[in-house]
Enzyme design. Structure first.
Site, PDB file in Angstrom:
ATOM      1  CG  LEU A   4      33.873   8.854  30.598  1.00  0.00           C
ATOM      2  CD1 LEU A   4      33.811   8.195  32.063  1.00  0.00           C
ATOM      3  CD2 LEU A   4      32.524   9.159  30.230  1.00  0.00           C
TER       4      LEU A   4
ATOM      5  CG  HIS B 158      31.240  12.395  30.353  1.00  0.00           C
ATOM      6  ND1 HIS B 158      31.903  12.704  29.181  1.00  0.00           N
ATOM      7  CD2 HIS B 158      29.762  11.988  29.552  1.00  0.00           C
ATOM      8  CE1 HIS B 158      31.322  12.281  28.014  1.00  0.00           C
ATOM      9  NE2 HIS B 158      30.008  11.799  28.477  1.00  0.00           N
TER      10      HIS B 158
ATOM     11  CD  GLN C  70      20.957  12.266  24.810  1.00  0.00           C
ATOM     12  OE1 GLN C  70      21.350  11.665  23.699  1.00  0.00           O
ATOM     13  NE2 GLN C  70      21.659  12.650  25.824  1.00  0.00           N
TER      14      GLN C  70
ATOM     15  CB  VAL D  26      30.678  21.109  31.924  1.00  0.00           C
ATOM     16  CG1 VAL D  26      32.082  21.485  32.586  1.00  0.00           C
ATOM     17  CG2 VAL D  26      29.655  20.533  33.070  1.00  0.00           C
TER      18      VAL D  26
HETATM   19  O1  PAF Z   1      24.350  11.224  25.354  1.00  0.00           O
HETATM   20  C1  PAF Z   1      24.802  10.328  25.246  1.00  0.00           C
HETATM   21  O2  PAF Z   1      25.969   9.935  25.524  1.00  0.00           O
HETATM   22  C2  PAF Z   1      23.958   9.032  24.683  1.00  0.00           C
HETATM   23  O3  PAF Z   1      23.274   9.684  23.664  1.00  0.00           O
HETATM   24  C3  PAF Z   1      23.324   8.331  25.756  1.00  0.00           C
HETATM   25  C4  PAF Z   1      22.184   9.007  26.463  1.00  0.00           C
HETATM   26  C5  PAF Z   1      24.428   7.601  26.811  1.00  0.00           C
HETATM   27  C6  PAF Z   1      22.436   6.964  25.061  1.00  0.00           C
HETATM   28  O4  PAF Z   1      23.379   6.270  24.334  1.00  0.00           O
END
Ligand code: PAF
Length: 294
Positions: free
Chosen positions: A33, A37, A153, A176
């Site tokens: 992280l 995050h 994504q 960020v």
């Molecule tokens: O973006 C990420 O960290 C990953 O692709 C996720 C969404 C946690 C799925 O494993």
């Protein structure tokens, strides 16, 4: 803060929260992280009363020659950061809990997942959607927050939620950036000092595209070319530089004129590290522009 590794326990904790009248906020992660995050966690806390963070390095979204085994695993530091950010539950399952022996079902993805990262990482979005669908099933009705650094994504998951009628509100939060403009990423820690400096070429290219777009340029090919010039100057290899429709992430042909909104996205390798970045023209400022950075 509770740390939970069993899917049933996660499900029960979220049910309890909802029964107590709380809205559940969810931030799926693969750990390692960083402040990007934590911005997702802050956003989840703004929108919900009970916040869950999952930490799971999902094997099915990595190709055979990708960095699954060396992906950074920093659970103790992640746990401390979640605790300090007011997270209620961290869900950190073992792979066997998420992929039970003999399982055979995967989420099938379509056009939104076909280009850019979908073309250069075959099977990636099927793996992402499969694990996120499982996580959404466990967390239940909620608001889920994703970073727009992984723009495709974000679009693919939004599409999945719509198509499968999942009871989840998907929110995409602006990328960020480090103070110098580099998009925050768990993979930045792989970069040598030289590659870290070179990596700024991605943000520079995207910023040039925003400048040209703001000056009236609408040729997809010309916008792509200004990004490509900057990225070619620094990258060891380029997976793609694309100007694409911002909804379905389908690339425009170079001859096309784009409308008032499009995504410019790049994936490039510096040494062994693959970095991605993007900007939505007509919506976001250039990564190097004042106010776009941390
Ligand atoms: O973006 C990420 O960290 C990953 O692709 C996720 C969404 C946690 C799925 O494993």
């Amino acid at each position: 803060m509770d740390i939970v590794d069993s899917p049933a326990e996660l499900c029960a904790a979220c049910e309890r929260a909802r029964r107590a009248g709380k809205r559940v906020g969810f931030v799926p992660t693969m750990g390692a992280l960083h402040d990007g995050h934590l911005a997702l966690v802050d956003e989840a806390r703004r929108r919900a009363d009970f916040v869950v963070v999952s930490i799971f390095v999902n094997p099915t979204q990595f190709g055979p020659s990708e960095d699954f085994s060396r992906y950074p695993r920093t659970f103790e530091a992640d746990r401390a950061r979640c605790e300090a950010s007011g997270v209620d539950v961290v869900f950190a399952p073992a792979p066997a809990a998420m992929y039970v022996a003999g399982d055979e079902t995967r989420v099938h993805v379509g056009e939104t997942a076909a280009h850019l990262c979908g073309a250069t990482r075959p099977g990636h979005f099927e793996g992402v959607c499969t694990v996120v669908a499982k996580l959404f099933a466990l967390v239940g009705p909620s608001v889920a927050v994703f970073g727009r650094k992984d723009y495709q994504q974000f679009r693919v998951l939004s599409r999945m939620v719509e198509d499968l009628m999942l009871p989840v509100e998907v929110v995409g939060l602006a990328t960020v950036r480090e103070p110098d403009g580099l998009a925050m990423s768990s993979r930045n820690r792989y970069l040598s000092e030289r590659d870290r400096a070179r990596a700024l070429g991605l943000a520079r290219g995207l910023t040039r595209a925003v400048e040209r777009f703001d000056a009236g340029e609408r040729s997809a090919g010309k916008l792509r070319a200004v990004v490509l010039a900057e990225v070619e100057a620094i990258a060891d290899a380029i997976d793609y530089v694309a100007v694409a429709d911002a909804e379905r992430v389908v690339p425009f042909a170079d001859e096309a004129q784009i409308g008032e909104r499009a995504v410019v996205a790049v994936a490039a390798r510096l040494g062994a590290t693959r970095l991605i970045d993007n900007v939505v023209l007509g919506e976001e400022r250039g990564p190097l522009d004042e106010g776009a950075r941390a």
